[in-house]
Structures are given as structure tokens and as C-alpha cells.
Design an enzyme around this catalytic site. Structure first.
Site, PDB file in Angstrom:
ATOM      1  N   ASP A 163       0.843  -1.195   0.000  1.00 26.55           N
ATOM      2  CA  ASP A 163       0.000   0.000   0.000  1.00 26.55           C
ATOM      3  C   ASP A 163       0.878   1.244   0.000  1.00 26.55           C
ATOM      4  O   ASP A 163       1.968   1.219  -0.557  1.00 26.55           O
ATOM      5  CB  ASP A 163      -0.942  -0.038   1.220  1.00 26.55           C
ATOM      6  CG  ASP A 163      -2.312   0.543   0.929  1.00 26.55           C
ATOM      7  OD1 ASP A 163      -2.393   1.764   0.718  1.00 26.55           O
ATOM      8  OD2 ASP A 163      -3.291  -0.210   0.905  1.00 26.55           O
ATOM      9  N   HIS A 236      -3.817   6.172   3.345  1.00 23.60           N
ATOM     10  CA  HIS A 236      -4.532   4.974   2.893  1.00 23.60           C
ATOM     11  C   HIS A 236      -3.946   3.690   3.495  1.00 23.60           C
ATOM     12  O   HIS A 236      -4.675   2.835   4.009  1.00 23.60           O
ATOM     13  CB  HIS A 236      -4.494   4.923   1.370  1.00 23.60           C
ATOM     14  CG  HIS A 236      -5.339   3.853   0.750  1.00 23.60           C
ATOM     15  ND1 HIS A 236      -4.881   2.574   0.533  1.00 23.60           N
ATOM     16  CD2 HIS A 236      -6.611   3.878   0.287  1.00 23.60           C
ATOM     17  CE1 HIS A 236      -5.828   1.848  -0.037  1.00 23.60           C
ATOM     18  NE2 HIS A 236      -6.889   2.623  -0.191  1.00 23.60           N
ATOM     19  N   SER A 602     -11.366  -0.781  -0.782  1.00 20.39           N
ATOM     20  CA  SER A 602     -10.110  -0.750  -0.015  1.00 20.39           C
ATOM     21  C   SER A 602     -10.362  -0.977   1.462  1.00 20.39           C
ATOM     22  O   SER A 602      -9.527  -1.544   2.164  1.00 20.39           O
ATOM     23  CB  SER A 602      -9.428   0.612  -0.177  1.00 20.39           C
ATOM     24  OG  SER A 602      -8.695   0.704  -1.353  1.00 20.39           O
TER      25      SER A 602
END
Length: 819
Positions: A163, A236, A602
Site C-alpha cells: 500500500d 490509505h 479498499s
């Protein structure tokens, strides 16, 4: 002298022409890009053994073989291309044998014809597939209790995250466990760099690496945010990691308000970080290098909330290098979970194609944040927005003004565009004395529609000019808009429905006096914004989120359906609180925040990853396919009202009865997945046989991608032993088979039943069976077409055990002919 002059003139002309020619050629120079290359030969994980755990990564034999592979990559490049004309970025040597290289399209064509080269694929880039959920999934009372509470849930399991990195100072990743974890199967490393000292790998974070060669090859990185370290400048990666494995009971505080406690699904699992995405760019080369490294390190679970969001162009979907790498990661014993994609609700929009990766779709929970707006006539209207009330008290009303009525009438040099006049993007457009202390109505218009206007700008305008609060209303010219609760630094509320917006405007016009030119001269309307940060738990849940990508799965760019169910399962992915990075490089509204409320597949993906970690902890000998089967076969297709799960449609407020192409097998049930009764298992060789049975591919392509010839094919692709049955075309009749294994510790008798898909009858043999612990049972499934529908219809097989186990196998079939 004349001759010399002529010679000199001619030389100058030639030189000028040469410079012009070079400039002309330079204008048409080929644009370089990244290409991913697979070559002949076994990678390290499967060199003389199928068991990666038997390889000593520090042994001389391992190091020698790794060097031989890297040298072979260099020899291929040097013998095919001019030295210095290319840039090799990575050697992939553990999961697959290949490399990533930066070169021109013509050079890539030369490589395709080079000896030992099997496959060359252009980098498709990678994208992000952008609390309360443990209670929604029943974890504290169920799985955590069985595993000794949150202080033990996930212990001994390592989850890898490819990620944007991680924020190591976040309390979700503090190491509160003084004991060394039992992760002898894992061997990681802590890379340091900007904002990521060695102490960041603290025992909770057991490994951290970053991969940037691809990003640096195709873009000029911004050193202020594209940190060459595992540090997460986006947020994220931190959000995903904390959702799966964040510590239990971490207070969620944003703008001084306490929203509750956040916990990961497996709060005692360990975290291995593989940063491959940057604020400026994400490349598939970096992602593949990260996956290869994670598999070599020995992660148990691999979480991919990122990836390409389009299928490969030159091969079938399942033979793209990204999917091939996931196949070999699973062969190496890694459970791989992947985001289904955020391109719903249109059909065939999934970006997870292969049966060896679990595709997570997203759904809502029953938690909402109801905002409210009180008008001066006593009418209370609903809206969206995480903010406190105006003046600290929702009953205290302030002057209400419409943005276009309070712009500067004189000395205003700004353009009269919607962004200035009605969208509240620029403070200089307003008359300060009219907006200070007022609730200002801003309107969703051209700028928001074209995604050039932002809520951040509205808030900045409100702060700069001292608004009491703001309202962003829907515009009848554009229709309703999608509104998500976002923390506002000032009181604010979004009104996403045109019908509600018209009520506000009607009241406002009734209370506003205008002169003969239509200019507002007296404002008598009043409004107050209520508390919007207190959660309410009500309504139907789950509902498949509008953005969540849908099936059916497909094999190529023409989206021809294939015999695999996608998505596999749904999990909460809508309005999820989790850790964040205060840098927040891609979302200025969240700058300075340690938590964020996000939506996307996600967010669903790490829920599945964390639950898989709990299952692995509880059943350490289970293979990835057994874990995937347990998750799928115990999922539920019913909501909290006992009705079939609904799905959001294209219209803002629309829902419809969902199908397996919306939710897969259903909503994951962590407690039931620990003890599923029966599982369906698939070996690596079965996946190859499945690929060989597909009508749209050939043995040469399969050999090029996997290195294995088609020595055996399934009688039908749908005979792959998945915990679902998907058939893209049934003519007259079809007999398939599933093999079931009893993973319980007692003998159990199962009765079979079927919900028949429309246009078919389904017969099962045997109709009942008794199965001993660790025993296996084959189940024959016969479809007979009774009506040619020409579209998919849905049903399920239900196996009901005498010890209360219930196993569900979804059916998705297209009856095309009765003959």
C-alpha cells in the site's frame, strides 16, 4: 577567399541542418515506459521444492541461486539491447522469475523475441481502491472470546500490506504486548528513511520496506510528500493496516470530538509493511516487487487494497502478470485478498478476476451520522456532515443568506463564474459584513460537477470570513449528489437531495426582501445547524455500496463472462473509521487528522484479511483455499431485518434485490467461519487444469505465464472445486462435482437441499451423506434447463448438518438452451 567563404557557409548550413534533423528526430523519440518480463526457469520458492518454508533465506545455496537468476536477467538484457539504453528496475526471483525494465516500445518488441523470454507486459499502473465494524461483525462476543479476548486475537499471524506505507507513531500500531511474538516462520527487515527511524519497527510492526524504482522511473517525485521510506504520507496504507490489525480500543478523536473506540479485526496480529504507492504515482512494477518480497518474507495474509483498475490488453484477465503473481503467492502458502474495485454499480466492473484471490466487495453497516438543519419557521431537515452545531447550540438561530445574494456588487474584480458566485470557493467574492456570523447557502454547481470545486475551499472561505456555518445544497440542474459524512472544522451540512434544497430555498425567498432589480436588501431568514457527530444505529444493513464493483467475472476486454464467481464476499467498506496520516498528501481536508472516515472496497479488503488471520490462528494447518472456503460457505445473504441483502443502484436513493454478482456468497461471518463444518479445497495443479479448460486461451499462453504445460484439463471450467458454482452457459444439461472435507472433530450427517435458479432444475447426489472427521465426500450436481432465459439466474445449495453446521454454495447459471 571566396571558396573558403563558400565552404564555411556550406559547413554552417550543414551544421544547421544536422541540428534541425536531431531536433526533429528528438521530437518523435519513443516514449519510454515500464515493462514487466517473465522468463524461463523456476523461481526460488519452487526451485526443487513446493514448500517455501524449507528454504533458508540466509543459506549459501539460496544466495547463490538468487545471484544466478539475477545474472540471467542481466544477460538477457545485455544480449538483446544496447547497454545503457535501458534501466532494469527489479529482478523478481522468489515467486516468479522475471524482471521490470524501463525502455521503449521497440525495445520491448525485441525482448519479446529474445531467447528464454516467456511474456512481456506493459505496466498498467496501480491505483488505490479507496471503529464500529468489529461489533457489526460480531467479533468481541464471538471470535475474540474464543481466542482469549482482544489481547490474543491474531497472535502469531503476520499480515502483509502492499500500500502507501504506514504512520508508525499512530497509537493503533503501538506495541502494547511485552512478549515476543511467535513468528519464527517470518523473516522481515526494517528499512529506514525520512520520518521512519529504526524504532518504527516496534514488535507490532515487524517489518517495513519500500519500493520506488518504478515510481522514480516514470515520474519526478515530490520530496515533500513522496518520502523514500515506509512512512505513509497519504493515509490509505495506515487506514487499511489498522482496519485489519490495529490495536483494540484506540480512541478516535477528530477536531477535539470523541467518536468512539477503533479496533482492528485481528488486533494482536503483526504488521509487515510493503510501501509501493506514492502520492505522485503508483506503478505495477513496484507493487509486484513488493508482493514478491512479502511472499519471500513469509507473510501469512497478503492485503491488496491497490492494483490495476483495468484488465490486461494482450491476454486473458487471469494471465496478466499481476494475477499470475497472486497465483504463485497462493502456491507459496499465502492467503491473498484483493479489493473488488470501485466502479459499481454497473455489471462486469470487478477488477479481481482470478479464483485464487478472494475479492472483497463493500457494504454499509447500520451506523449513520444524521445531520440536521433547523429553519426559522420550525422546520427540521435532514442532511450529512460531521460537525458541531452553530453557536454550540442547535436551537440558536443565525441569519441565513444565499451566497449569490452576498457577493461584492462593487469593486469586485473576480469572474462571475459559479465557483465565485454560488459555490463559496473564494473569500474575495463576498461582502464580509453580510456573511460574518451568518449561515451561508452554497450551491452544488458546475465546479463541483466537474470536480474542480472542493469542500476544503468552502471550509476555508467560511473560516476566513467568519461564517457561523455553511449549507451545501443540491442543484436542480444537476440533480441529487452523493454525500458522505466528513469532519468539518466549522459547522456545516450537506443537503444532497434537490427536494430538500427546494424547501430551504422556498423558505429563504419568503423571508428575503429584494428591490426592483432583484437584489436582496433585507435578510429575515434564520437557520441553525444541529449536532452531526453523534452516531445513530438504525435501518437496514448491510446494503451493497453503490461504488462496489459488480460481477459477473470476465476473461477479456470484451467482458465475456467466465465460470468464476466475483466478488467472493462482502464486508463493511462504507464510512469506516481507521488510522490516518496527518500529512494527508492527497486530501487536504484531512491534513492534521490522525483518523479518517473512508469508503471503498479498499476498506472492505482488510476486514477479510483480519478475519482470515483469526481463522489461520484458530486453524493453523489450514491452507489458503480452506480459509477462503470457510469464509464463503458460512457467509449470510440476509440483512438485519432477515430479508435478502439489498444493493444500491445508479440513482442516489435507489436499491434493488441483490444477487451473487453484487455480494458474492454474502456478508462475512467471522464466528461461523472459524468452524464451518465442511470446506472445499483447491490445489495449485487444479488452478492450472482450470486455466487449461478455458475456451478463450491456449496451452502456449498458459505455459508462457505459468511455466507449466497443459497436461490435464477439467471436463468443464466450473468443475474447479470452489465454494460456489458459476456457469456462463448451460445448454440442455450439465453435470458438475464438488468435493467436501469434514474439518470438524466429529462425524456428522448432512442433508442436501437446493434453491433452483430460474430456468433450471438442480439434482444432487447423494441427497444425504455421513462424513467422518477429515473424511471427504463427492457431491454430484446436475443442471437441467427447463427454459432458455439468456441471462444469469441465481440459487444455492444448502447442506444442513446434524451438528448445526450449515454450508451454502451459491449457484449462478445462465440457461441458454433446452436442447
Amino acid at each position: 577567399m571566396a571558396n573558403k567563404a563558400n565552404i564555411s557557409a556550406n559547413s554552417s548550413s550543414c551544421a544547421a541542418l544536422l541540428v534541425l534533423a536531431i531536433s526533429f528526430i528528438g521530437c518523435f523519440a519513443e516514449e519510454r515506459d515500464i515493462y514487466l518480463v517473465l522468463i524461463e526457469g523456476e523461481p526460488l520458492a519452487f526451485h526443487g521444492s513446493d514448500d517455501k518454508r524449507r528454504f533458508d533465506l540466509n543459506s549459501d545455496a539460496y544466495k547463490g541461486q538468487a545471484k544466478r537468476l539475477m545474472d540471467s536477467h542481466d544477460r538477457i538484457l545485455q544480449s538483446t539491447l544496447e547497454i545503457g539504453s535501458y534501466n532494469k528496475l527489479y529482478s523478481f526471483k522468489y515467486t516468479v522469475n522475471g524482471f521490470a525494465v524501463h525502455l521503449t516500445p521497440n525495445q520491448a518488441k525485441k525482448l519479446e523475441n529474445a531467447p528464454q523470454v516467456k511474456l512481456v507486459e506493459r505496466d498498467r499502473r496501480a491505483k488505490l481502491m479507496t471503529s464500529y465494524t468489529p461489533q457489526f461483525l460480531g467479533l468481541p462476543q464471538g471470535v475474540w472470546t474464543q481466542r482469549g479476548g482482544d489481547k490474543n486475537a491474531g497472535e502469531g499471524i503476520v499480515i502483509g500490506f502492499v500500500d502507501t506505507g504506514i504512520n508508525p507513531s499512530h497509537p493503533s500500531f503501538a506495541n502494547y504486548n511485552p512478549f515476543e511474538p511467535n513468528i519464527s516462520h517470518f523473516s522481515g527487515y526494517c528499512e529506514t528513511g525520512p520520518r521512519f527511524p529504526l524504532s518504527s519497527c516496534n514488535g507490532k510492526i515487524v517489518s517495513a520496506r519500500f519500493f520506488s524504482a518504478g515510481a522514480q522511473a516514470v515520474a519526478t517525485l515530490n520530496t515533500s510528500v513522496d518520502f523514500l521510506s515506509p512512512f505513509d504520507a497519504v493515509g490509505h496504507g495506515s487506514h487499511v493496516a489498522s482496519t485489519a490489525a490495529g490495536n483494540a480500543g484506540v480512541p478516535v478523536v477528530v477536531d477535539g470530538f470523541f467518536y468512539g473506540l477503533a479496533s482492528g479485526m485481528a488486533p494482536c496480529a503483526r504488521i509487515a509493511v510493503y510501501k509501493a504507492m506514492y502520492p505522485t504515482v503508483g506503478t505495477l512494477a513496484d507493487v509486484i516487487a513488493a508482493i514478491d518480497q512479502a511472499t519471500m518474507d513469509g507473510v501469512d495474509i497478503l492485503t491488496l487494497s491497490i492494483g490495476p483498475d483495468e484488465p490486461p490488453r494482450d491476454t486473458i484477465t487471469m494471465l496478466g502478470i499481476f494475477d499470475v503473481l497472486m497465483l504463485f503467492a497462493r502456491r507459496a502458502g499465502v492467503f491473498v485478498v484483493q479489493a473488488a474495485g470501485n466502479q459499481g454499480p454497473a455489471p462486469s466492473t470487478v477488477v479481481s478476476y482470478s479464483p485464487w484471490a478472494v475479492a472483497a466487495a463493500a457494504c454499509t453497516t447500520d451506523r449513520i451520522y444524521p445531520g440536521s438543519l433547523l429553519l426559522g419557521n420550525g422546520l427540521k431537515l435532514g442532511g450529512v456532515g460531521l460537525s458541531g452545531p452553530t453557536c454550540g447550540r442547535p436551537l440558536f438561530l443565525s441569519k441565513l443568506v444565499l451566497a449569490r445574494d452576498v457577493i461584492l456588487r462593487v469593486n469586485g474584480t473576480f469572474p462571475r463564474t459559479p465557483q465565485y458566485i454560488e459555490e463559496c470557493q473564494y473569500p474575495e467574492a463576498f461582502e464580509p459584513s453580510l456573511v460574518k456570523g451568518s449561515v451561508v447557502i452554497c450551491t452544488f454547481s458546475d465546479g463541483f460537477y466537474n470536480q474542480t470545486s472542493t469542500l476544503t475551499a468552502v471550509i476555508n472561505t467560511a473560516i476566513t470570513l467568519g461564517f457561523m456555518g455553511f449549507i451545501l445544497i443540491a442543484n436542480s440542474h444537476y440533480g441529487d449528489f452523493v454525500a458522505e459524512p466528513i469532519p468539518f472544522a466549522v459547522p456545516g451540512i450537506l443537503i444532497p437531495k434537490v427536494s430538500t434544497s427546494e424547501i430551504i430555498l422556498q423558505y429563504y425567498e419568503q423571508q428575503t426582501h429584494r428591490d426592483e432589480r432583484g437584489v436582496a436588501i433585507k435578510f429575515n431568514a434564520q437557520a441553525g445547524i444541529g449536532e452531526g457527530r453523534v452516531a445513530s444505529f438504525e435501518g437496514r444493513a448491510p446494503i451493497v455500496s453503490r461504488f462496489s464493483s459488480r460481477g459477473p467475472d470476465f476473461t477479456d476486454l470484451s467482458r465475456n463472462p467466465t465460470d468464476v464467481l466475483k466478488p467472493d464476499v462482502i464486508a463493511p467498506g462504507h464510512q469506516i473509521w481507521a488510522a490516518w496520516s496527518p500529512v494527508s498528501a492527497l486530501d487536504p481536508m484531512l491534513t492534521g487528522c490522525n483518523f479518517a472516515l473512508l469508503s471503498g472496497t479498499s476498506m472492505a479488503t482488510p476486514h477479510i484479511a483480519g478475519i482470515a488471520a483469526l481463522i489461520k490462528q484458530y486453524n493453523p494447518s489450514w491452507t489458503p483455499t480452506m480459509i477462503a472456503s470457510a469464509i464463503s460457505s458460512t457467509a449470510t445473504k440476509y440483512d438485519n431485518y432477515g430479508q435478502l441483502i439489498m444493493a444500491e443502484g445508479f440513482e442516489i436513493t435507489s436499491t434493488y434485490n441483490s444477487t451473487h454478482f453484487d455480494f458474492g456468497s454474502g456478508l462475512v461471518s467471522a464466528t461461523r467461519a472459524l468452524d464451518p463444518g465442511l470446506v472445499l479445497s483447491v490445489e495449485f495443479e487444479d488452478y492450472i487444469s482450470f486455466l487449461c479448460s478455458l475456451a478463450d486461451t491456449d496451452p502456449v499462453s498458459i505455459k508462457a505465464a505459468t511455466g507449466i504445460w497443459c497436461n490435464h484439463s477439467l471436463s468443464h471450467p466450473a468443475n474447479l472445486n470452489l465454494p460456489s458454482v458459476t456457469v456462463s452457459a448451460v445448454a440442455k444439461s450439465l453435470i458438475l462435482q464438488r468435493s467436501l472435507k469434514n474439518v470438524g472433530n466429529k462425524t456428522e450427517t448432512y442433508l442436501t437441499s437446493v434453491v433452483h435458479p430460474n430456468g433450471t432444475t438442480v439434482s444432487l447426489y447423494p441427497p444425504w451423506f455421513t462424513i467422518a472427521p477429515q473424511g471427504t465426500q463427492d457431491l454430484a450436481i446436475q443442471f437441467n434447463v427447463t427454459q432458455a432465459i439468456g441471462d444469469f439466474s441465481f440459487g444455492e445449495i444448502v447442506l444442513t448438518g446434524s451438528l448445526n453446521h450449515i454450508v451454502r454454495i451459491p449457484l449462478s447459471v445462465k440457461p441458454v438452451s433446452i436442447f
